[in-house]
Design an enzyme around this catalytic site. Sequence first.
Site, short mmCIF file in Angstrom:
data_model
loop_
_atom_site.label_atom_id
_atom_site.label_comp_id
_atom_site.label_asym_id
_atom_site.label_seq_id
_atom_site.Cartn_x
_atom_site.Cartn_y
_atom_site.Cartn_z
N SER A 1 40.15 36.59 33.70
CA SER A 1 39.47 37.52 34.61
C SER A 1 40.27 38.80 34.78
O SER A 1 41.44 38.89 34.41
CB SER A 1 39.27 36.85 35.97
OG SER A 1 40.51 36.79 36.64
N CYS A 2 39.62 39.81 35.40
CA CYS A 2 40.26 41.11 35.64
C CYS A 2 40.95 41.12 36.98
O CYS A 2 40.87 42.10 37.72
CB CYS A 2 39.22 42.22 35.58
SG CYS A 2 38.67 42.51 33.91
N ASP A 3 41.61 40.03 37.35
CA ASP A 3 42.32 39.98 38.62
C ASP A 3 43.80 39.73 38.36
O ASP A 3 44.15 38.84 37.58
CB ASP A 3 41.74 38.85 39.49
CG ASP A 3 42.25 38.92 40.91
OD1 ASP A 3 43.49 38.92 41.11
OD2 ASP A 3 41.42 39.00 41.84
N ASN B 1 33.60 37.58 37.76
CA ASN B 1 33.59 38.34 36.51
C ASN B 1 32.48 37.87 35.57
O ASN B 1 32.54 38.09 34.36
CB ASN B 1 34.93 38.22 35.76
CG ASN B 1 35.98 39.22 36.23
OD1 ASN B 1 37.00 39.39 35.59
ND2 ASN B 1 35.75 39.90 37.33
#
Length: 374
Positions: free
Chosen positions: A321-323, A364
């Site tokens: 994910s983009c975290d 996401n």
Amino acid sequence: MNPKIASFLDSSALATPCLVLDLDTVARNYAALRAALPAAKIYYAVKANPAVEILRLLVEKGACFDAASLPEIEACLAAGARAEAISYGNTVKKPAAIAAAHAHGVPLFAFDSIEELEKIARHAPGAKVYCRIAVNNVGADWPLSKKFGTSIARAKELMLTAPRLGLQPHGLSFHVGSQQTGTPAYEMAIAEVALLFTDLKNHGLELKMLNLGGGFPVRYQDDVPETGVFGHAIMNAMTEHFGNDLPDMLIEPGRAIVGNAGVVVSEVVLVCQRMEEDERRWVYLDIGRFGGLAETEGEAIRYRITAGRGASGPVVLAGPSCDGVDVMYEKTPYRLPLDLSAGERVLIHDTGAYVTSYASQSFNGFAPLAEHYI
Ligand SMILES: *Cc1c(COP(=O)(O)O)cnc(C)c1O
């Protein structure tokens, strides 16, 4: 790896990520706990893995259930459990959920505050209640106790108050912390609650039940004592502190029933070198903290992870994910094959507990973890 899971993986082209869980292992774990503590009733902690296949199997084996919410209670009933075999073990419940559980016939309710006790009195009049005591979680890799439980002194007041509210003061409970790797926490907790049993008896209140909670560990990277070692230590402590006057004993294992039954099959999305000063490769998998590996928070639970063969080197493991917090292991030394590349399978072992139930809905855009029960 378990041969049944291995042959399932060989014979099927599985879309990843997914959990493959062997129900025979669940049955074996249940039998091992029964054998280790024949004096105790087993209440499976549903939150560890609420899959209907697991609930049905455990109903068939005669298990009882520790449910944390109305949907968990209803899942147990739908799987064939009797309402009498369910304990509503969360000390934090909505009034409507208490009333619905009571209407279903769930007999047992946990609490650890006067506010919750009054709520139960109002919405489940006449119910059996038990008070959760906060105990030392030393030895636990995933401690729980700061959020739950009360002191012995407060519990005494609350148990003496329960009859005045029209409730049946049934017993006490504690939880020594999840992935509890030693027996001393159980022994200390038993010694402590036994004094309160005696104290209350001297006040004319005879409690009938002690709920020893969960905590029984799974072997991830490090050895843990066998189930039988916990059984022995618990029974010794019980007879030392209660003599021949043993209360009804309950245990609420979650992790120990399902943890080692499952394997997550994952795919490598990217392998790259991130910073020149760090020679470790970053391996990004198609599952991460939000796909179900929530217990990698603080690197508390360190799963065994395997891929391919051949010479290995150090890696950092991260999710897709983009975290920024979606990194599983940065401090714990993990090694994977030097030639590992995108598209290859990585297996995350002993992930039957607290993985599918922690997976996010679609963070996401990633779908919840797929599940196969075999
Ligand atoms: C989570 C929980 C359990 C199960 O704990 P494990 O460590 O998985 O055995 C048991 N009882 C209660 C009240 C819980 O909240």
